[in-house]
Design an enzyme around this catalytic site. Structure first.
Site, short mmCIF file in Angstrom:
data_model
loop_
_atom_site.label_atom_id
_atom_site.label_comp_id
_atom_site.label_asym_id
_atom_site.label_seq_id
_atom_site.Cartn_x
_atom_site.Cartn_y
_atom_site.Cartn_z
N GLY A 193 0.82 -1.20 0.00
CA GLY A 193 0.00 0.00 0.00
C GLY A 193 0.85 1.24 0.00
O GLY A 193 2.07 1.17 -0.16
N ASN A 194 0.21 2.40 0.14
CA ASN A 194 0.96 3.66 0.22
C ASN A 194 0.28 4.61 1.19
O ASN A 194 -0.76 4.30 1.74
CB ASN A 194 1.12 4.26 -1.18
CG ASN A 194 -0.21 4.63 -1.81
OD1 ASN A 194 -0.90 5.52 -1.35
ND2 ASN A 194 -0.58 3.89 -2.86
N ARG A 195 0.88 5.75 1.41
CA ARG A 195 0.43 6.66 2.47
C ARG A 195 -0.69 7.62 2.07
O ARG A 195 -1.02 8.52 2.83
CB ARG A 195 1.62 7.49 2.98
CG ARG A 195 2.63 6.68 3.73
CD ARG A 195 3.66 7.60 4.36
NE ARG A 195 4.76 6.85 4.93
CZ ARG A 195 4.70 6.23 6.12
NH1 ARG A 195 3.60 6.31 6.84
NH2 ARG A 195 5.74 5.55 6.54
#
Ligand code: C5P
Length: 228
Positions: free
Chosen positions: A29-31
Site C-alpha cells: 500500500g501507500n500513504r
C-alpha cells in the site's frame, strides 16, 4: 452562496491509495489518505456537479456523491474506464500503485524454518491516467492528473512535473511537493496546476496554500475556466 458553476456537468474523481494483495492477510500500500480526492468530490457536488467517486480510501462518503469502492489498481481501472465515457471531467487523484505482486499466494506466506526470507516479484500496473487521456470518447472532456514530486539532481519539482504532463497526455496536472510531513494525511496542501494548453511552456497556476477543501475549490476554478 456557493456558485453553481458545475451544474449540468458530470465529474469523475478517483481517490485513495490502492492496495495490492500479496496473500490473504497482506498487501502493498501507500500513504495516500484520499483526503484531497474526497475534497474535490465534495466541492464539485456543492457546486452542482453530478459526482462519481471511485475510491480506495475508507473515509466516509461525501454528501451527494455516488461512491464506487475499489481496492486494487486493476479494480480502479475497470471502474474508472466504465464511468469515464459519461464524464465531462475526470480527476485522477488516486495514488495508484505502480507495481503489484506478480502472484497472489492463496495462503498466508509462512516463515521458513531455515531462517530465509521470501523474494517478492513485482509487475507493472497499467497507467490509467495515460490510458484515459489517450482514448477519450467524449468531446471536450478535461482530464486532470496529480503529481507528487520531489526535486533532485535531475531537476526541480516543476521540471519533473512538466515532463509528467507531457508523458501522461492529460490537460491539467495538479502538482504538489512531497517530503516528510508534507501532503500525505495532512489537512492542508500547496499546489501548482500546470495547463498543457501552454504547449512547450505549460501555463502555471499557483494556487493559494490552504486546506484541501480550499485547494479543491481552486482546482475547480481552473477546470471550469477550461470547460467554458
Ligand atoms: O506516474 P505517477 O504515479 O507519478 O502519476 C500520478 C498520476 O497518474 C496520478 O494522477 C495518478 O492517479 C495517475 N496514475 C494512474 N495509473 C498508475 C499510476 C498513476 O492513473 N498506474
Amino acid at each position: 452562496a456557493t456558485p453553481q458553476d458545475l451544474a449540468g456537468r458530470t465529474v469523475l474523481v478517483s481517490a485513495g491509495g490502492t492496495r495490492e494483495p500479496l496473500d490473504p492477510v497482506r498487501f502493498l500500500g501507500n500513504r495516500s489518505s484520499g483526503k484531497q480526492g474526497y475534497a474535490l468530490a465534495a466541492v464539485a457536488a456543492s457546486r452542482g456537479a453530478d459526482v462519481v467517486l471511485v475510491s480506495s480510501s475508507s473515509l466516509p462518503d461525501p454528501a451527494g456523491v455516488r461512491v464506487v469502492r475499489v481496492e486494487t489498481a486493476e479494480q480502479l481501472r475497470t471502474a474508472v474506464l466504465a464511468e469515464a465515457p459519461s464524464a465531462d471531467v475526470v480527476v485522477m487523484a488516486a495514488a495508484v500503485a505502480d507495481f503489484r505482486p506478480a502472484r497472489f499466494t492463496d495462503h498466508k506466506i509462512k516463515k521458513s524454518d531455515d531462517g530465509g526470507s521470501p523474494v517478492i516479484e513485482l509487475v507493472r500496473n497499467p497507467d490509467i491516467l495515460a490510458e484515459l487521456a489517450a482514448h477519450r470518447t467524449r468531446p471536450g472532456q478535461v482530464v486532470v492528473g496529480f503529481a507528487a514530486e520531489t526535486g533532485d539532481a535531475q531537476g526541480s519539482v516543476l521540471d519533473h512535473a512538466r515532463a509528467k504532463l507531457a508523458r501522461k497526455g492529460c490537460d491539467l496536472l495538479v502538482v504538489n511537493e512531497v517530503g516528510v510531513d508534507k501532503t500525505f494525511g495532512s489537512d492542508d496542501n500547496t499546489v501548482v496546476v500546470l495547463d498543457a494548453a501552454g504547449g512547450e511552456r505549460p501555463v502555471e497556476h499557483a494556487l493559494d496554500p490552504g486546506t484541501k477543501t480550499e485547494v479543491a475549490a481552486g482546482v475547480w476554478n481552473v477546470v471550469t475556466r477550461r470547460l467554458a
